[in-house]
Design an enzyme around this catalytic site. Structure first.
Site, PDB file in Angstrom:
ATOM      1  N   SER A  50       3.325  -2.129  10.475  1.00  0.00           N
ATOM      2  CA  SER A  50       4.246  -1.686  10.400  1.00  0.00           C
ATOM      3  C   SER A  50       5.070  -3.318  11.027  1.00  0.00           C
ATOM      4  O   SER A  50       6.383  -3.766  11.420  1.00  0.00           O
ATOM      5  CB  SER A  50       4.629  -1.400  11.778  1.00  0.00           C
TER       6      SER A  50
ATOM      7  N   GLU B  27      -5.695  -4.905  10.715  1.00  0.00           N
ATOM      8  CA  GLU B  27      -4.319  -3.971  11.025  1.00  0.00           C
ATOM      9  C   GLU B  27      -5.344  -3.281  12.394  1.00  0.00           C
ATOM     10  O   GLU B  27      -5.806  -2.578  11.728  1.00  0.00           O
ATOM     11  CB  GLU B  27      -4.547  -2.439   9.675  1.00  0.00           C
TER      12      GLU B  27
ATOM     13  N   HIS C 266      -9.632   1.439   4.631  1.00  0.00           N
ATOM     14  CA  HIS C 266      -8.066   1.499   5.145  1.00  0.00           C
ATOM     15  C   HIS C 266      -8.189   2.131   6.691  1.00  0.00           C
ATOM     16  O   HIS C 266      -9.777   3.311   6.503  1.00  0.00           O
ATOM     17  CB  HIS C 266      -7.388   1.819   4.379  1.00  0.00           C
TER      18      HIS C 266
ATOM     19  N   LYS D 227       0.466   4.341  -0.162  1.00  0.00           N
ATOM     20  CA  LYS D 227      -0.344   5.092  -0.230  1.00  0.00           C
ATOM     21  C   LYS D 227      -0.363   6.534  -0.905  1.00  0.00           C
ATOM     22  O   LYS D 227       0.110   6.110  -1.600  1.00  0.00           O
ATOM     23  CB  LYS D 227      -0.113   5.816   1.741  1.00  0.00           C
TER      24      LYS D 227
ATOM     25  N   GLY E 132       1.813   2.453  10.971  1.00  0.00           N
ATOM     26  CA  GLY E 132       3.478   3.276  10.315  1.00  0.00           C
ATOM     27  C   GLY E 132       4.093   3.981  11.956  1.00  0.00           C
ATOM     28  O   GLY E 132       4.404   4.795  11.317  1.00  0.00           O
TER      29      GLY E 132
ATOM     30  N   ASN F 184       1.045  -1.260   0.084  1.00  0.00           N
ATOM     31  CA  ASN F 184       0.146   0.252  -0.372  1.00  0.00           C
ATOM     32  C   ASN F 184       1.003   1.295   0.210  1.00  0.00           C
ATOM     33  O   ASN F 184       1.739   1.133   1.020  1.00  0.00           O
ATOM     34  CB  ASN F 184      -1.197  -0.093   1.732  1.00  0.00           C
TER      35      ASN F 184
ATOM     36  N   GLU G 145      -6.882   4.684   7.848  1.00  0.00           N
ATOM     37  CA  GLU G 145      -6.496   5.917   6.976  1.00  0.00           C
ATOM     38  C   GLU G 145      -8.137   7.198   6.313  1.00  0.00           C
ATOM     39  O   GLU G 145      -8.337   7.933   6.451  1.00  0.00           O
ATOM     40  CB  GLU G 145      -5.910   6.717   6.450  1.00  0.00           C
TER      41      GLU G 145
HETATM   42  P1  PGA Z   1       2.629   0.537   7.691  1.00  0.00           P
HETATM   43  O1  PGA Z   1       1.138   0.431   6.903  1.00  0.00           O
HETATM   44  O2  PGA Z   1       3.099  -1.123   7.057  1.00  0.00           O
HETATM   45  O3  PGA Z   1       3.262   1.226   6.871  1.00  0.00           O
HETATM   46  O4  PGA Z   1       2.048   0.237   8.972  1.00  0.00           O
HETATM   47  C1  PGA Z   1       0.441  -0.415   6.454  1.00  0.00           C
HETATM   48  C2  PGA Z   1      -1.007  -0.149   5.879  1.00  0.00           C
HETATM   49  O5  PGA Z   1      -1.737   1.092   6.410  1.00  0.00           O
HETATM   50  O6  PGA Z   1      -0.981  -0.816   4.713  1.00  0.00           O
END
Ligand code: PGA
Length: 248
Positions: free
Chosen positions: A213, A167, A95, A11, A173, A9, A97
Site C-alpha cells: 500500500s 512486504e 511474492h 500483477k 493491496g 508490480n 501472492e
Molecule cells: P500494493 O501491492 O501496492 O497494491 O499493496 C504491493 C505488492 O504486492 O508488491
C-alpha cells in the site's frame, strides 16, 4: 551509497495495449529522473512490447516470476532465458501472492532465486509476515526464517545482485501501510541478518525495498527511513500520475 530502486508490480492487470500505454506515459513523465532506478514488472505477455516502449529510456524491465528450471517439460512455466530474451534485468521471486495463493514454499523460492542468479537476472526476494503472525509477535522470526531459507546456498559474490523486498502481507493491496517506524524495524532486522550471514560490507550494499500500500502520500516518509532503499508498488503503479509522483 545505495541507489533507490522503485519498482512497479503490475500483477495480472493490464492487457498488452494498456501496458504499452502506461509504459509510454511513464517514459515521458520520468525522463529527467537520474538518481533512482526505475523498474516495471508487467505480465509475461506484455514484456516484449513494454520492452520496445521503454527503449532508450531510464526505465528497466522485470518479470513477476520465473521457473527454477532452465528448459524442458514444465508446462506453463517461463525460463530465465526467455525473460532475458525480452530484455528483463530483474525478476520478483516469492511474492506473497505466490506464497499464499499458489502455495510456493521457501524451498521453491530459493531454487527460483538461484536460477535467476545463475542466468544473470537480478532477483527481488519478497518476505513478510501475515496479520496473524504479526499479532502473535512473530514478525521478526518469520522474516528471518524467510531470509535464511530464501538465500540458502547463495554465495557472497551473487549477493551483490540480490534485492530484498519487505512486504507485510496484511499491507498488500489493503490500503493499510506499515508505519515508517515499524517498517524500519523490519528492514533493520533484515539488514542485520544479511550482515550475520554474509558480511557488513554486503549488508551495507544490499537494497531493501518496502512494499504494501505505498502511495504518493506515504512514500516520502517511508523512503526517508535509514534502511528503506526504495519501494515495490502494486495498486499505485497502475496509474502513470501516481507512480511518477512516488518516484519523484
Ligand atoms: P500494493 O501491492 O501496492 O497494491 O499493496 C504491493 C505488492 O504486492 O508488491
Amino acid at each position: 551509497m545505495r541507489k533507490p530502486l522503485i519498482a512497479a508490480n503490475w500483477k495480472m492487470n493490464l492487457t498488452v495495449k494498456e501496458a504499452v500505454r502506461l509504459a509510454t506515459s511513464l517514459k515521458q513523465k520520468l525522463k529527467k529522473v537520474k538518481n533512482k532506478e526505475i523498474l516495471l514488472c508487467p505480465s509475461f505477455t506484455a514484456l516484449q512490447e513494454v520492452n520496445k516502449a521503454i527503449k532508450n529510456s531510464n526505465i528497466k524491465l522485470g518479470a513477476q516470476d520465473v521457473c527454477y528450471k532452465d528448459k524442458g517439460a514444465y508446462t506453463g512455466e517461463i525460463s530465465p532465458k526467455m525473460l532475458k530474451e525480452f530484455g528483463c534485468k530483474y525478476v520478483i521471486v516469492g511474492h506473497s501472492e505466490r506464497r499464499h495463493i499458489f502455495n510456493e514454499t521457501d524451498n521453491i523460492i530459493n531454487l527460483k532465486l538461484k536460477n535467476a542468479l545463475k542466468n544473470k537476472l537480478n532477483p527481488i526476494l519478497c518476505v513478510g509476515e501475515t496479520l496473524t503472525e504479526r499479532k502473535s509477535n512473530k514478525t521478526k522470526k518469520v522474516i528471518i526464517n524467510q531470509i535464511k531459507k530464501g538465500l540458502k546456498d547463495v554465495s557472497k559474490k551473487d549477493m551483490k545482485n540480490v534485492v530484498i523486498a519487505y512486504e507485510p502481507v496484511w499491507a498488500i493491496g489493503t490500503g493499510k501501510t506499515s508505519s515508517p517506524q515499524d517498517a524500519q524495524k523490519s528492514h533493520n532486522t533484515i539488514r542485520n541478518r544479511i550482515n550475520k550471514i554474509y558480511s557488513k560490507g554486503i549488508s551495507k550494499k544490499i537494497r531493501i525495498l518496502y512494499g504494501g500500500s505505498v502511495t504518493p502520500d506515504n512514500s516520502k516518509e517511508l523512503i526517508a527511513q535509514p534502511d528503506i532503499d526504495g519501494s515495490l508498488v502494486g495498486t499505485k503503479s497502475l496509474k502513470a500520475q501516481d507512480f511518477s509522483r512516488i518516484i519523484k
